[in-house]
Write a protein that holds these residues in place. Structure first.
Motif, short mmCIF file in Angstrom:
data_model
loop_
_atom_site.label_atom_id
_atom_site.label_comp_id
_atom_site.label_asym_id
_atom_site.label_seq_id
_atom_site.Cartn_x
_atom_site.Cartn_y
_atom_site.Cartn_z
N CYS A 1 0.84 -1.19 0.00
CA CYS A 1 0.00 0.00 0.00
C CYS A 1 0.88 1.24 0.00
N LYS A 2 0.62 2.15 -0.90
CA LYS A 2 1.40 3.38 -1.02
C LYS A 2 1.24 4.28 0.21
N HIS A 3 0.11 4.18 0.87
CA HIS A 3 -0.18 5.07 1.98
C HIS A 3 0.41 4.61 3.31
N CYS A 4 0.39 3.30 3.55
CA CYS A 4 0.84 2.83 4.87
C CYS A 4 1.91 1.74 4.82
N CYS B 1 -7.30 -1.59 1.73
CA CYS B 1 -6.20 -1.95 2.64
C CYS B 1 -6.76 -2.06 4.06
N CYS C 1 -5.05 0.99 6.53
CA CYS C 1 -5.35 2.43 6.41
C CYS C 1 -6.70 2.73 5.78
N SER D 1 -7.53 2.61 2.58
CA SER D 1 -7.47 3.13 1.21
C SER D 1 -7.97 2.09 0.21
N LYS E 1 -1.83 3.44 -6.54
CA LYS E 1 -2.14 3.28 -5.13
C LYS E 1 -1.24 2.30 -4.40
N HIS F 1 7.22 4.22 -6.90
CA HIS F 1 5.84 4.69 -6.96
C HIS F 1 5.50 4.93 -8.41
#
Length: 129
Positions: A16-19, A72, A75, A77, A104, A112
């Motif tokens: 996951c790109k966010h977490c 996810c 997080c 997302s 994402k 990324h």
């Protein structure tokens, strides 16, 4: 809320790109030829650490599919979608598989994917498998 159980993968991992939560292994990629609203997407035979949203019918570029967004677990997302049912006979190979949107997720090398400003894909799931 209960204790969160998250699987840790070993190998070439997409996360996951966010977490940073592990989502899939590169060895489980079925196709890198998918597209979504945000650009490139990959079809995986197996993903982990996601939960499915509501099942709905969507008209995609390859026909009608019954899908559910996948989220996810850490997080929340939306990272892609899962194919529940393909209504076209030629698309049945997608059933039970999941698509992760490159925008994402992070790649195995930590890379990324950034959507270009000229990406104008309408609909989703273009493939040439």
């Amino acid at each position: 809320m209960g204790r969160l159980f998250v699987l840790t993968l070993e190998g070439k991992i997409y996360c996951c790109k966010h977490c940073g939560t592990h989502l899939a292994l590169s060895e489980n990629i079925v196709s890198k030829s998918f597209h979504c609203r945000h650009g490139k997407a990959y079809l995986f035979s197996k993903v982990v650490n996601v939960t499915s949203g509501e099942i709905e019918d969507r008209v995609m570029m390859t026909g009608m599919h019954t899908v559910a967004d996948i989220v996810c677990v850490c997080c929340g997302s939306i990272v892609g979608w899962k194919y529940e049912t393909a209504h076209e006979k030629s698309q049945k190979y997608k059933e039970g598989k999941s698509v992760l949107e490159r925008l994402k997720i992070c790649g195995p090398d930590g890379s990324h994917y950034w959507a270009s400003h000229d990406t104008h894909v309408v609909g989703s799931d273009v493939d040439d498998v």
